[in-house]
Scaffold this motif. Structure first.
Motif, short mmCIF file in Angstrom:
data_model
loop_
_atom_site.label_atom_id
_atom_site.label_comp_id
_atom_site.label_asym_id
_atom_site.label_seq_id
_atom_site.Cartn_x
_atom_site.Cartn_y
_atom_site.Cartn_z
N ALA A 127 -0.75 11.32 1.57
CA ALA A 127 0.18 11.26 0.43
C ALA A 127 0.02 12.49 -0.46
O ALA A 127 1.01 13.04 -0.96
N ALA B 222 -4.48 5.06 -6.58
CA ALA B 222 -5.23 5.27 -5.34
C ALA B 222 -6.16 4.09 -5.10
O ALA B 222 -6.24 3.57 -3.97
N ALA C 101 -4.06 1.15 -4.09
CA ALA C 101 -3.55 1.33 -2.72
C ALA C 101 -4.64 1.01 -1.70
O ALA C 101 -4.38 0.33 -0.69
N LEU D 50 1.08 4.19 -2.81
CA LEU D 50 0.89 5.60 -2.46
C LEU D 50 2.05 6.45 -2.96
O LEU D 50 1.85 7.59 -3.41
N GLU E 132 -4.93 8.00 4.50
CA GLU E 132 -3.55 7.79 4.02
C GLU E 132 -3.38 8.32 2.60
O GLU E 132 -2.33 8.88 2.27
N VAL E 133 -4.39 8.15 1.77
CA VAL E 133 -4.33 8.71 0.42
C VAL E 133 -4.19 10.23 0.51
O VAL E 133 -3.34 10.83 -0.16
N LYS F 208 0.83 -1.21 0.00
CA LYS F 208 0.00 0.00 0.00
C LYS F 208 0.86 1.26 0.00
O LYS F 208 0.51 2.25 -0.63
N TYR F 209 2.00 1.23 0.67
CA TYR F 209 2.87 2.40 0.71
C TYR F 209 3.60 2.59 -0.61
O TYR F 209 3.81 3.72 -1.06
N ALA G 54 -4.79 0.67 2.13
CA ALA G 54 -4.65 2.08 2.47
C ALA G 54 -6.02 2.68 2.77
O ALA G 54 -7.02 2.31 2.15
N MET H 164 1.50 6.85 -6.59
CA MET H 164 0.39 7.78 -6.79
C MET H 164 0.88 9.23 -6.66
O MET H 164 0.54 10.09 -7.47
N ALA H 165 1.70 9.47 -5.64
CA ALA H 165 2.23 10.81 -5.43
C ALA H 165 3.08 11.26 -6.61
O ALA H 165 3.00 12.42 -7.06
#
Length: 99
Positions: free
Chosen positions: A75, A59, A62, A40, A71-72, A36-37, A67, A43-44
């Motif tokens: 990020a 997203a 994740a 993310l 948390e989204v 999940k990290y 996530a 995604m960032a």
């Protein structure tokens, strides 16, 4: 997403697509940083590059990997801090139907 966004690549050059898949598998192994990290982080990066569809897809992935919506958004905040407000507009457009 119903169709693979790289379908034209698959149809035109399956060998190149296979290389892309191998790179993805190398980038997202099951060990080390939790999936999940990793998603993310990706995604960032997509938000920073203006890739709306990538932000949406990552997203969703994740969140499927565990996530939370919070948390989204964290990020997105980190992306804003490093890359500026443009990345927030990209994320807002990408996440409007996700969060």
């Amino acid at each position: 997403m119903s169709e693979n966004p790289l379908q034209v690549i698959i149809d035109s050059d399956a060998e190149f697509f296979q290389l892309l898949e191998e790179t993805r598998e190398t980038s997202f192994p099951e060990d080390g940083i939790p999936l999940k990290y990793k998603l993310l982080m990706a995604m960032a990066l997509d938000a920073s590059k203006g890739a709306v569809n990538g932000v949406t897809s990552l997203a969703v992935q994740a969140m499927e990997a565990g996530a939370t919506k919070e948390e989204v958004m964290q990020a997105v905040k980190v992306t804003h801090y490093i890359c500026g407000v443009g990345s927030v507009y990209v994320a807002a457009n990408a996440l409007k139907d996700v969060l």
